[in-house]
Design an enzyme around this catalytic site. Sequence first.
Site, mmCIF file in Angstrom:
data_model
loop_
_atom_site.group_PDB
_atom_site.id
_atom_site.type_symbol
_atom_site.label_atom_id
_atom_site.label_comp_id
_atom_site.label_asym_id
_atom_site.label_seq_id
_atom_site.Cartn_x
_atom_site.Cartn_y
_atom_site.Cartn_z
ATOM 1 N N HIS A 44 11.627 -23.795 -11.309
ATOM 2 C CA HIS A 44 12.903 -24.004 -10.956
ATOM 3 C C HIS A 44 13.869 -22.956 -11.067
ATOM 4 C CE1 HIS A 44 13.120 -28.456 -10.814
ATOM 5 N NE2 HIS A 44 11.835 -28.303 -11.118
ATOM 6 N N PRO A 45 14.851 -22.839 -10.341
ATOM 7 C CA PRO A 45 15.717 -22.020 -10.284
ATOM 8 C C PRO A 45 16.771 -21.975 -11.733
ATOM 9 C CG PRO A 45 16.708 -23.416 -8.697
ATOM 10 C CD PRO A 45 15.114 -23.843 -9.264
ATOM 11 N N SER A 93 19.433 -28.420 -4.286
ATOM 12 C CA SER A 93 20.177 -27.567 -5.435
ATOM 13 C C SER A 93 21.446 -27.290 -5.187
ATOM 14 C CB SER A 93 19.026 -26.511 -5.822
ATOM 15 O OG SER A 93 17.788 -27.185 -6.238
ATOM 16 N N GLU A 140 23.819 -30.165 -5.457
ATOM 17 C CA GLU A 140 24.089 -30.541 -6.858
ATOM 18 C C GLU A 140 24.873 -29.500 -7.665
ATOM 19 O OE1 GLU A 140 19.476 -32.787 -6.413
ATOM 20 O OE2 GLU A 140 19.694 -30.932 -7.634
ATOM 21 N N GLN A 141 24.516 -28.488 -7.547
ATOM 22 C CA GLN A 141 25.203 -27.429 -8.323
ATOM 23 C C GLN A 141 26.659 -27.242 -8.225
ATOM 24 O OE1 GLN A 141 23.446 -23.449 -9.485
ATOM 25 N NE2 GLN A 141 21.210 -24.630 -9.516
ATOM 26 N N PHE A 165 16.188 -23.058 -17.943
ATOM 27 C CA PHE A 165 16.935 -24.180 -18.412
ATOM 28 C C PHE A 165 16.863 -24.916 -17.300
ATOM 29 C CE2 PHE A 165 21.200 -26.292 -18.923
ATOM 30 C CZ PHE A 165 20.661 -27.105 -20.065
ATOM 31 N N LEU A 177 18.508 -28.892 -16.083
ATOM 32 C CA LEU A 177 19.137 -29.809 -16.189
ATOM 33 C C LEU A 177 19.595 -30.699 -15.017
ATOM 34 C CD1 LEU A 177 21.106 -31.319 -18.321
ATOM 35 C CD2 LEU A 177 22.945 -29.676 -17.588
ATOM 36 N N ALA A 178 19.487 -31.920 -14.861
ATOM 37 C CA ALA A 178 20.036 -32.632 -14.003
ATOM 38 C C ALA A 178 21.519 -32.714 -13.903
ATOM 39 C CB ALA A 178 19.180 -34.057 -13.915
#
Length: 126
Positions: free
Chosen positions: A25-26, A42, A45-46, A77, A79-80
């Site tokens: 995961h990034p 991603s 979402e970000q 880390f 996190l959704a």
Amino acid sequence: ELHGAMMAAVRAAPEEMRLALIRAHPELAGKAAIRGELTPDSKLEQSRAGLNECSPDELARIGTLNAAYNAKFGFPFILAVKGYDRAGILREFARRIENDQDTEFEAALAQIGRITRSRLDDLLAE
């Protein structure tokens, strides 16, 4: 059922495979995001969480947290971020960095489950 089967496969995998999944995961607002190398999901979402609009101070804080978290746990880390804003993400980051290794390993897998569930739901809704 599909998501349940996917997560059961993850849970049944050897620890080193689960760790490899987590490490794939990034980082949030990390190098991949800055270089424009995130997957479309991603990136969306970000950006919805406002991570593409971080101030220099927020980026520095996230960078410091990313480095400290990775040094402590050996993985990024996760996190959704759906439903979070930048301030909430920073609070969650600061809270979870205080966890122990086992707790955070399980939290990372749970967050992967939330991310994959959300993405699968989005695909099925199309």
